[in-house]
Design a protein around this motif. Sequence first.
Motif, short mmCIF file in Angstrom:
data_model
loop_
_atom_site.label_atom_id
_atom_site.label_comp_id
_atom_site.label_asym_id
_atom_site.label_seq_id
_atom_site.Cartn_x
_atom_site.Cartn_y
_atom_site.Cartn_z
N CYS B 20 -71.60 43.83 40.35
CA CYS B 20 -71.85 42.43 40.68
C CYS B 20 -73.30 42.11 40.34
CB CYS B 20 -71.56 42.16 42.15
SG CYS B 20 -72.62 43.11 43.27
N HIS B 21 -73.70 40.89 40.63
CA HIS B 21 -75.03 40.42 40.31
C HIS B 21 -75.65 39.82 41.58
CE1 HIS B 21 -74.09 40.72 35.95
NE2 HIS B 21 -72.88 40.46 36.37
N GLY B 22 -76.78 39.19 41.43
CA GLY B 22 -77.41 38.59 42.58
C GLY B 22 -76.91 37.18 42.88
N VAL B 23 -77.25 36.70 44.07
CA VAL B 23 -76.90 35.35 44.52
C VAL B 23 -78.12 34.45 44.38
CG1 VAL B 23 -76.09 33.96 46.45
CG2 VAL B 23 -75.35 36.33 46.22
N VAL B 24 -77.88 33.24 43.92
CA VAL B 24 -78.98 32.28 43.85
C VAL B 24 -79.47 31.98 45.26
CG1 VAL B 24 -79.53 29.87 43.32
CG2 VAL B 24 -78.24 31.24 41.67
N THR B 25 -80.76 32.04 45.42
CA THR B 25 -81.34 31.89 46.76
C THR B 25 -81.77 30.44 47.07
OG1 THR B 25 -83.39 32.64 45.76
CG2 THR B 25 -82.13 34.26 47.01
N ALA B 26 -81.94 29.65 46.03
CA ALA B 26 -82.39 28.27 46.23
C ALA B 26 -81.19 27.36 46.49
CB ALA B 26 -83.14 27.79 44.99
N PRO B 27 -81.44 26.19 47.08
CA PRO B 27 -80.34 25.22 47.23
C PRO B 27 -79.82 24.81 45.85
CG PRO B 27 -82.28 24.57 48.53
CD PRO B 27 -82.71 25.70 47.64
N LEU B 28 -78.52 24.50 45.79
CA LEU B 28 -77.90 24.10 44.53
C LEU B 28 -77.41 22.67 44.65
CD1 LEU B 28 -75.83 27.35 43.87
CD2 LEU B 28 -77.59 26.42 42.33
#
Lengths: 410, 410, 410
Positions: B20-28
């Motif tokens: 897997c990969h990372g999760v976006v940490t900023a608001p989308l």
Amino acid sequence: MAGRAVHEVLAELELVDHHCHGVVTAPLDRPGFEALLTEGDAWPGFSTFDTPVGVAVRRHCAPLLDLAPHAPADAYLARRAALGPREVNGRFLRAARTGVFCVDTGFAPHPVTTPAELAAAAAAPAVAREAMRPEGVPPEGVRPEAAIPQEAVRRGAVAYEVVRLEAVAEAVAARGVDADGYADAFRAAALDAVRRPGVVAVKSVAAYRTGFDLDPARPPDADVTRAARRWLADGGRLADPVLTRHLLWTAVDLGLPLQLHTGFGDNDIRLHRVDPTHLTDWLHLTAGTIPVLLLHCWPYQRQAAYLAAVFEQVYLDVGLTLHHVGPVRARAVLEEALEITPFRKLLYSSDAYGVSEFYWLGALAFRRGLGDLLQDRVDAGELDLPDALRLARRAGADNARRVYRLPDGH
Amino acid sequence: MAGRAVHEVLAELELVDHHCHGVVTAPLDRPGFEALLTEGDAWPGFSTFDTPVGVAVRRHCAPLLDLAPHAPADAYLARRAALGPREVNGRFLRAARTGVFCVDTGFAPHPVTTPAELAAAAAAPAVAREAMRPEGVPPEGVRPEAAIPQEAVRRGAVAYEVVRLEAVAEAVAARGVDADGYADAFRAAALDAVRRPGVVAVKSVAAYRTGFDLDPARPPDADVTRAARRWLADGGRLADPVLTRHLLWTAVDLGLPLQLHTGFGDNDIRLHRVDPTHLTDWLHLTAGTIPVLLLHCWPYQRQAAYLAAVFEQVYLDVGLTLHHVGPVRARAVLEEALEITPFRKLLYSSDAYGVSEFYWLGALAFRRGLGDLLQDRVDAGELDLPDALRLARRAGADNARRVYRLPDGH
Amino acid sequence: MAGRAVHEVLAELELVDHHCHGVVTAPLDRPGFEALLTEGDAWPGFSTFDTPVGVAVRRHCAPLLDLAPHAPADAYLARRAALGPREVNGRFLRAARTGVFCVDTGFAPHPVTTPAELAAAAAAPAVAREAMRPEGVPPEGVRPEAAIPQEAVRRGAVAYEVVRLEAVAEAVAARGVDADGYADAFRAAALDAVRRPGVVAVKSVAAYRTGFDLDPARPPDADVTRAARRWLADGGRLADPVLTRHLLWTAVDLGLPLQLHTGFGDNDIRLHRVDPTHLTDWLHLTAGTIPVLLLHCWPYQRQAAYLAAVFEQVYLDVGLTLHHVGPVRARAVLEEALEITPFRKLLYSSDAYGVSEFYWLGALAFRRGLGDLLQDRVDAGELDLPDALRLARRAGADNARRVYRLPDGH
């Protein structure tokens, strides 16, 4: 309410297994048995029982050895050893209710049954005893020329032979031939082979040697000689593209139906190169000559179905696949294979080799998969019962009888 | 009566998400979220909610945000924004019940979680709080060298790292190297990368760069230098066939399991060139060296299964596919993937990137798809329950633990 | 409890059949009818009724001719002959409830209906009578320029035209042109053709001529001239790779949506070369220009879905397949086609040619297959009913209206 009529007809039907091999006659220890369970190898730390076919063996074969379904592998193998190969092979082969075997005799890394011995083991016990009489010794009162031939007509089961052309070519090379004489010698040897009594077809494993992405044209004599010179000097298996083309065109000359391995097999295959649609140009060039039977096909069963739908001479089966995917997935594969396949074009084969479990599993998966598929359509009003029964009989036996011109009784 | 035992075991099982990969940490915002929902782009006039994965998000993710199933996209996004990324990501990651993440850190066009942050977000709240302590600052009483490492062992979730080799090669080029020194510099950098704590595998995206229709042989040094000269002069991504072969053979030298993207991806892929069976010759040449993990595979899951059945070193998953097809089709894809795959060879991955919904959807689709498949076979008497449970545990966790030699606790 | 809402909406919906051909207007004898049932040929000893589509005809078409389901082929053909082509065609075309036909007029080995005649036959009886008035003779009180145009707007059914570009090119060659003038003459003729009233799209059968494994770049003028010189000298169908590329790029210049035959067809196809993913490079080069509609697709429906998911301009249908696999397998094919396809991207087509049964069977298989798929998801709580209904209306009509910019009423 779900009917059973199609299943009943299929249960009674003596199948024509139009492509199979011999059964190992010697006892098998665990490594030997596990190696025969897989198209891969036996890998350290992996049991080949830990596969879909391994699950199917424990579920559907254990009861025929008087064990509970899902018996552990150890118990299964112990019981198998205790019964001995003759008893085990007889139980599975008789349970398969196969009336006719067309046996590819060109692949036998182990000592295996001859076609006649296979048919004998599959016959009812009383018949099998008689059949065990050594070949060549006629029963009393029978003149020698009427002795049991290769095709071994017996009550309950008959065997015919399929000649593997690569084996013929390699035998020619092994006997010694010069490059100029190769084409004639191969043709003569192939003709001799197919004139043996009981031979109904030839087979090629071009899939394993070159794949199907070949120039479709008959190769000129000079090219064949040049390629033969290289091959005879280098030795090894026949895997030259020119000689493979020459072999396929020799099959056309022989005039018998040609079985072609396509799709799934061991890791000698480059799967993407054995998609049978690569044969399209060759099928155009050979239209009007010999029937071509696409064996196994998975995962290209739809591609094979396409060829069967648009080329008069093309037929298919999903043998080998049936026991490897097991009864739980045989229907799904058959559904895809039958999406557009004309009903005259689907045949049954087990492609069993080595362990007698596979003759039984193949037959079981075919009967159940096709039976469920057809019966559900009948129950849903999508298919008329008489049509379903005819389709079942054709796929299970009649289509093969027609292609190979087998006598009606068998 | 349909049983639930397999589902219960899978519900309890802490999955190993081996890719897997990372999760976006900023608001989308809406465009940002919609862009991450698709392997395509966000197209004017099309909402990416109007897709199978969009339906799955509204159905299965909305309830975790306290909304009704099938909540409209606008309501979904509004609620998502109101809760904020930390809360949203925590809810989905915890719901996934993933015990181990193997994180490809080489793809991160957005700012995303580190592996340790991902594991922390997936841990239970109390644990997560502790885990939120900045990296490098050891808890009181703990000596620095015992500080939480990259693999971040924590109650509830652990993260390991997967090194993307193309990123390593491109970093080498970016740092400056001459063509003669490229091979050594790349090898040294790759060795450095895999010696970092917590690294368990390497990955290649050769699928995106050249496809698999490559000369399988290890390229001679002179060819590598020549190709490196061209690439270093021209710049851009590593997409040269010789350098790609060199990269794959460097992976063999590194000795760690190699993850290979195959099949489905974005439109950089030429899908017909990433059928994994094109790797057959390379798999022959590298047999006996490193495990090779075929990722995603769709629509070539049967082809991947064939390779897993005939090559000891080959494994597969249907990650990425699981959330894109959604729970309604995950079983169908798994059925095909498991037709002939040995039970030691199937792994779970989400291949989630960016939005935490995908970790949850992947896990849900896997648990439900595999659970339904196995439970139905148990209910039909085709599979023994203990075998089904073992198969579920293996596919969900044990197979990955074995391949990557993960400690038993995690 | 299983719902019916989706089926009810689909039953009411007037389909947009975005790709079909004309119906044979003359009576058909048994050989003539059987030949039209298959993508193969009529083979001696095989009845083309012995196929999945033959079973579907007897099951689902017989009742519209006042026969019992599963009527024997002889009875079916006798009744068909007794009713006559006008009555038979009218019954099937009206039953299909198709509101819009987009008719490829470039394939008509038999005398077939014009688009206007097709629409007329599909209209309700009162409307059809009016429509039967010869083209060019305006109804009283209507000025000539307002006479029924090619697109033949009538109550109940409308027909638009799709221009087959190979037919245009071959007509240019047949009229006589020199190689230097070919490119301009073809472009001019194509422009003339698409400016005719009622033309909504162009089509290419490059699949039949070269397959898709082509250099994707627009060919230089000199190459086109050289290739044209060869072709004009040799005659025959347009099957040169350079001229095929030129044709596809001319389609881009024309600006109308381009329909591309992909996958299943007759034995002119090399199936492995018409996997639409071979178009990937060309789709990159032409992104932002014209919509591209992948027709048929089977067995590459998943590959087509991938393209539709990652290229804004790509759409797909499973026409032709629907009637050949029949209602019993249409759902399975649609399930695969919809695994990742954005809901704006699936269209309906029958690809019917020749026998009016196919318009009805295609529509039936589509409505039932899509209806079952969607309704089951609604019943399982996986899909919201309003979403399901929108998806049904889009696939059945709205997506095509949008791509071809059809007026809303029709």
